[in-house]
Design a protein around this motif. Structure first.
Motif, PDB file in Angstrom:
ATOM      1  N   GLU A  90       0.808  -1.209   0.000  1.00  0.00           N
ATOM      2  CA  GLU A  90       0.000   0.000   0.000  1.00  0.00           C
ATOM      3  C   GLU A  90       0.852   1.275   0.000  1.00  0.00           C
ATOM      4  OE1 GLU A  90      -0.119  -1.482   4.347  1.00  0.00           O
ATOM      5  OE2 GLU A  90       0.075  -2.299   2.326  1.00  0.00           O
ATOM      6  N   TRP A  91       2.149   1.154   0.326  1.00  0.00           N
ATOM      7  CA  TRP A  91       3.041   2.310   0.289  1.00  0.00           C
ATOM      8  C   TRP A  91       3.816   2.298  -1.032  1.00  0.00           C
ATOM      9  CZ3 TRP A  91       2.799   6.248   3.552  1.00  0.00           C
ATOM     10  CH2 TRP A  91       2.243   6.044   4.821  1.00  0.00           C
ATOM     11  N   LYS A  92       3.833   3.428  -1.741  1.00  0.00           N
ATOM     12  CA  LYS A  92       4.525   3.533  -3.017  1.00  0.00           C
ATOM     13  C   LYS A  92       5.732   4.451  -2.867  1.00  0.00           C
ATOM     14  CE  LYS A  92       4.055   4.831  -7.849  1.00  0.00           C
ATOM     15  NZ  LYS A  92       3.131   5.280  -8.925  1.00  0.00           N
ATOM     16  N   LEU A  93       6.894   3.950  -3.271  1.00  0.00           N
ATOM     17  CA  LEU A  93       8.121   4.735  -3.214  1.00  0.00           C
ATOM     18  C   LEU A  93       8.064   5.849  -4.259  1.00  0.00           C
ATOM     19  CD1 LEU A  93      11.018   4.993  -2.024  1.00  0.00           C
ATOM     20  CD2 LEU A  93      11.772   3.550  -3.938  1.00  0.00           C
ATOM     21  N   VAL A  94       8.226   7.110  -3.822  1.00  0.00           N
ATOM     22  CA  VAL A  94       8.172   8.245  -4.746  1.00  0.00           C
ATOM     23  C   VAL A  94       9.465   9.052  -4.768  1.00  0.00           C
ATOM     24  CG1 VAL A  94       5.667   8.474  -4.619  1.00  0.00           C
ATOM     25  CG2 VAL A  94       7.084   9.702  -2.960  1.00  0.00           C
ATOM     26  N   PHE A  95      10.367   8.804  -3.817  1.00  0.00           N
ATOM     27  CA  PHE A  95      11.614   9.566  -3.767  1.00  0.00           C
ATOM     28  C   PHE A  95      12.665   8.736  -3.059  1.00  0.00           C
ATOM     29  CE2 PHE A  95      14.298  12.700  -1.422  1.00  0.00           C
ATOM     30  CZ  PHE A  95      14.925  13.276  -2.516  1.00  0.00           C
ATOM     31  N   HIS A  96      13.859   8.671  -3.632  1.00  0.00           N
ATOM     32  CA  HIS A  96      14.969   7.934  -3.023  1.00  0.00           C
ATOM     33  C   HIS A  96      16.257   8.700  -3.294  1.00  0.00           C
ATOM     34  CE1 HIS A  96      17.639   4.076  -2.813  1.00  0.00           C
ATOM     35  NE2 HIS A  96      17.720   4.821  -1.723  1.00  0.00           N
ATOM     36  N   ASP A  97      16.994   8.965  -2.246  1.00  0.00           N
ATOM     37  CA  ASP A  97      18.283   9.646  -2.384  1.00  0.00           C
ATOM     38  C   ASP A  97      19.330   8.833  -1.638  1.00  0.00           C
ATOM     39  OD1 ASP A  97      20.363  11.380  -2.767  1.00  0.00           O
ATOM     40  OD2 ASP A  97      19.206  13.184  -2.276  1.00  0.00           O
ATOM     41  N   ASP A  98      20.342   8.314  -2.400  1.00  0.00           N
ATOM     42  CA  ASP A  98      21.435   7.580  -1.766  1.00  0.00           C
ATOM     43  C   ASP A  98      22.677   8.451  -1.597  1.00  0.00           C
ATOM     44  OD1 ASP A  98      22.367   7.807  -4.336  1.00  0.00           O
ATOM     45  OD2 ASP A  98      22.224   5.662  -4.801  1.00  0.00           O
TER      46      ASP A  98
END
Length: 879
Positions: free
Chosen positions: A34-42
């Motif tokens: 139910e949670w959708k990843l919309v932003f990722h910063d490594d």
């Protein structure tokens, strides 16, 4: 690093308790669909770039991490489009420099400080839209959203602020920043539930009835007081299933624009249940029909199975395939244990829940339950629909069950029952609820008594968990194995294996012996042969919380050298020995591992007791996911240093386990076991605490059914066990209004008087009941009841009757207090004071008359209590 295109989302102003999701290991929780990843910063680059907007402090990219202090906000919203969404952020953070302090003036001494503030925030406004009018104090951007303050005030407090206002404040916080440790931080707005996790542990949870979710609150950010390093930052958004009301609406007498279930006392909409509905669903449908009649005067027909033609308007109880057509926009899948769903549209009402049952196993034998005395008829694993019906009767029809019996039932009559369109979902966190009033557990008493009906309507009786958290695992092992396997049992300092308990009932085990766990698992198969739907199995040591434990070398190796020391007793030996919590949890983990191997995929769980020597939290070891300790931390209603210590140890212990039961002994604080009034304020605080700490079941040992002196407390307990995040003051305001009508304010003062008096006794070092519950107190209490009766003189008779019920409880306390003095005189005179003896006997007759007049005033085991000669039946009086 990239922004992901979020999908379109649906509004949801939720009031569902998603604690079971909150208790899922946060390392896995981001993978929930139910949670959708919309932003990722490594942060694997050289420059900060255009994804972030520094608003204060110094920020840079260094060695593959974000490093800095001050305020940093996302450059664009994580919510896109015109549909509201919920937000979740995860990241790793590590302090990496000596801390410093902002704002120290030139001549001030720099204080000694620790690290401070690793604080994320969600749902903040666009910084460009935040007023920075210099004539006023500038408004920080974080004050426009949810500010999850971790390690604030020099690492002493954790807080949650909504739009700048404090809503959670943990002073002297149990979970704090550890310098130079890599912490995994998770914060979320999960349909109004605001949660913060640190390293997999829940720091706090708060429910916001009006959560931020709109597109004007689309940004996220970080605030660090001192420099930190950040890595692997992810942001998720959540799609709701449908728009959901914060509360199920109360029915109205105005039918305009609403669905009329009954119109002017006529033509009630029928109730339709599935043809193959289980017993308690059909029973609940019948109860619903009865209460619609009590409210409106019109009783609806109960129909089993679909009819042809289909009714124009109907109340559909339980899932039926036709509901997909009647409620096309409603998700009819129940994803959570005991989830309930209430909904209405222009033509129909839906009342359903998650039901789990085996049509071939509808009677659970009493032998499969601890202290079982009756078979459980109509046995289900989950009773979602029945509990949904009782929720509908309470919240939509406005019925209250103040105490068992007709006098405790409060109904607001209206000839028209009309509902607006709505959707309401909820599922309870606390799933073992019948053991709160342990005398009335389903395996102990049959269905149909006034007490059990009250528990059923309060949604306590039909829970979905059963665990033997009040019992022990090895009571018959000495008889079974002392000859064939003497090494199963605890080695004593004198070299024996039986120690202080020659009959073997409470003999302790050699937990490090692997054969003990293996035999324990073999015994589980016998329990499952009787009841294949058991899920929790006790591996708790036999009773005797601080004596007789094993002293073999291997068992002692399982005890942590840094554990607290507790007085421990063996035959001829008393010693302050290490707490054995680590030992007990290690044994439970071994049992759990063997269970998983023998029954893969079943997710069977192990319970043990944190009791006596094992009350302190484990120092090092963590409970396995399927080890759910029963925490016998006694702070239910007590004011003492021991209660405070137990509460603190409870909090620490819950940090070591994913899920747990709370099993307090209520004790005898301020003569509670003899009917003394309860402390509603303290009990509400403690129920909220255990709710916040992830408790899934409560077993109270014991509440004894003194309804006429403790009814408001019992009602409060029932409501908060169903939902521990409720406002206790609002519950009690409603209770007094419904119970006493125009006398509500006066009766609120009366019950507060009794509560305060009780607290004085509980906090008095001498615990002197008679010093507080004296003639002055009783005179004041009777005056309040007189005022209450005057206030309802021109009101319906039922209010006068309920005040009379309460006065009977006051009279009960008066005569029992007097008997304490009379029998003290009689004993001091060595039996010569016959006047005191006769007066005490007369008082016992008064009590008998009260019980006869108000059989629901004091119901539980009256004759047994008499035979045990409690203070109101003095031992020397011949009955």
């Amino acid at each position: 690093m990239k922004y992901l295109d979020p999908s379109k989302f649906v509004v949801r102003a939720a009031c569902i308790l998603l604690w079971s999701l909150g208790m899922v290991s946060p390392s896995r929780s981001s993978e929930r669909p139910e949670w959708k990843l919309v932003f990722h910063d490594d942060f694997e680059r050289a420059e900060l770039g255009d994804a972030w907007n520094p608003l204060g402090g110094v920020w840079e990219i260094q060695d593959g991490c974000l490093r800095g202090a001050g305020t940093l906000v996302s450059s664009q919203p994580v919510i896109e489009g015109d549909k509201p969404q919920y937000q979740r952020m995860e990241f790793d953070a590590t302090t990496d420099v000596n801390p410093f302090v902002f704002g120290i003036l030139k001549d001030e001494v720099t204080p000694e400080v620790t690290v401070c503030d690793i604080t994320p925030f969600l749902h903040c406004a666009n910084p460009k839209d935040v007023s920075l009018d210099r004539k006023k104090r500038p408004r920080p951007v974080w004050s426009t959203g949810y500010f999850f303050q971790f390690g604030g005030f020099y690492n002493t407090r954790n807080m949650l602020r909504k739009e700048g206002a404090i809503v959670v404040d943990q002073k002297d916080a149990a979970i704090t920043i550890v310098p130079n440790k890599r912490h995994r931080i998770i914060v979320e707005n999960d349909e109004g539930f605001l949660r913060m996790f640190v390293d997999g542990e829940l720091v706090f949870q708060h429910f916001d009835k009006h959560p931020l979710q709109d597109t004007s609150h689309g940004y996220i950010g970080l605030y660090f007081y001192g420099a930190n390093k950040v890595d692997d930052l992810k942001v998720y958004v959540k799609e709701a299933r449908e728009a959901v009301a914060a509360h199920a609406p109360a029915a109205s007498g105005d039918a305009e624009g609403k669905l009329a279930l009954v119109a002017d006392g006529k033509n009630p909409a029928p109730i339709v249940v599935p043809k193959d509905a289980p017993h308690f669903t059909r029973q609940a449908a019948g109860t619903l029909a009865e209460y619609i009649e009590k409210v409106s005067g019109a009783k609806p027909e109960v129909i089993e199975g679909e009819t042809d033609p289909m009714p124009e308007h109907a109340i559909w109880v339980g899932y039926q395939p036709v509901l997909k057509k009647l409620f096309p926009n409603i998700d009819l899948e129940f994803k959570y244990p005991e989830e309930i769903l209430l909904s209405a549209n222009a033509k129909h009402v839906l009342i359903a829940g998650r039901d789990r049952w085996d049509p071939d196993f509808t009677t659970a034998p009493k032998e499969s339950f601890q202290n079982g005395s009756v078979d459980i008829q109509g046995y289900q694993q989950e009773y979602g629909t029945a509990n949904a019906v009782y929720t509908f009767i309470q919240d939509c029809l406005g019925v209250r069950w103040l105490w068992p019996g007709d006098l405790g039932e409060d109904i607001v009559k209206q000839t028209t029952i009309a509902l607006p369109a709505f959707v309401f979902r909820y599922h309870p966190q606390i799933r073992m609820r019948d053991s709160v009033f342990a005398y009335h557990r389903r395996a102990r008493t049959a269905d149909g008594s006034p007490d059990n009906n009250w528990m059923k309507y309060q949604r306590l009786w039909l829970g979905s968990l059963y665990a033997d958290v009040g019992g022990h695992a090895f009571g018959d092992w000495w008889e079974r194995f002392h000859e064939s396997d003497p090494d199963f049992f605890a080695l004593q300092p004198d070299g024996t294996r039986i120690g202080m308990n020659p009959d073997g009932k409470n003999v302790k085990m050699c937990l490090s012996n692997p054969k003990v766990a293996e035999q324990w698992v073999e015994d589980i198969s016998k329990k499952l042969a009787i009841n294949p739907y058991l899920t929790h199995f006790t591996a708790a040591e036999n009773d005797g919380g601080n004596w007789g434990f094993c002293v073999c070398d291997e068992c002692q190796k399982w005890d942590h050298p840094d554990a607290k020391r507790k007085q421990t007793i063996w035959s001829g030996v008393i010693q302050d020995y290490l707490s054995m919590s680590d030992r007990q949890v290690r044994f439970a983990n071994r049992c759990a591992e063997l269970l998983n191997k023998k029954y893969p995929g079943k997710n069977y769980c192990v319970t043990i007791h944190a009791y006596g020597n094992s009350v302190p939290a484990p120092v090092e070891i963590y409970a396995a996911d399927n080890v759910h300790p029963s925490l016998v931390h006694n702070f239910f209603d007590g004011y003492s240093e021991v209660s405070d210590e137990n509460r603190a140890e409870y909090i620490k212990y819950t940090d070591k386990t994913k899920s747990h039961f709370w099993r307090p002994n209520v004790g005898h604080s301020a003569r509670f076991q003899d009917g003394g009034p309860g402390d509603m304020t303290l009990v509400a605080e403690n129920l909220r605490l255990v709710g916040q700490r992830g408790c899934v079941g409560i077993y109270v040992d014991y509440i004894r059914d003194y309804w006429w002196t403790q009814a408001p407390l019992y009602y409060l307990i029932a409501q908060m066990v169903w939902n521990p995040l409720q406002d206790a003051d609002a519950i009690m305001d409603d209770y007094y209004t419904r119970a006493y009508g125009p006398a509500a304010d006066t009766m609120s003062v009366y019950w507060s008087l009794m509560e305060v008096a009780r607290r004085k006794v509980a906090t008095d070092p001498e615990k002197d009941w008679l010093k507080v519950f004296n003639d002055t107190l009783y005179e004041r209490a009777n005056d309040l009841l007189d005022q209450a009766e005057q206030a309802v003189a021109d009101s319906p008779e039922i209010y006068t009757q309920r005040i009379g019920f309460t006065r009977a409880g006051l009279t009960f306390l008066e005569v029992t207090s007097e008997n304490m003095e009379l029998m003290a005189n009689y004993k001091f005179s060595q039996g010569r004071d016959t006047l005191s003896y006769q007066k005490a006997l007369d008082n016992c007759e008064i009590i008998d008359a009260l019980i006869e007049k108000y059989p629901n005033g004091f119901r539980q085991q009256i004759q047994r209590q008499k035979s045990q000669a409690l203070p109101f039946y003095p031992r020397e009086i011949k009955r």
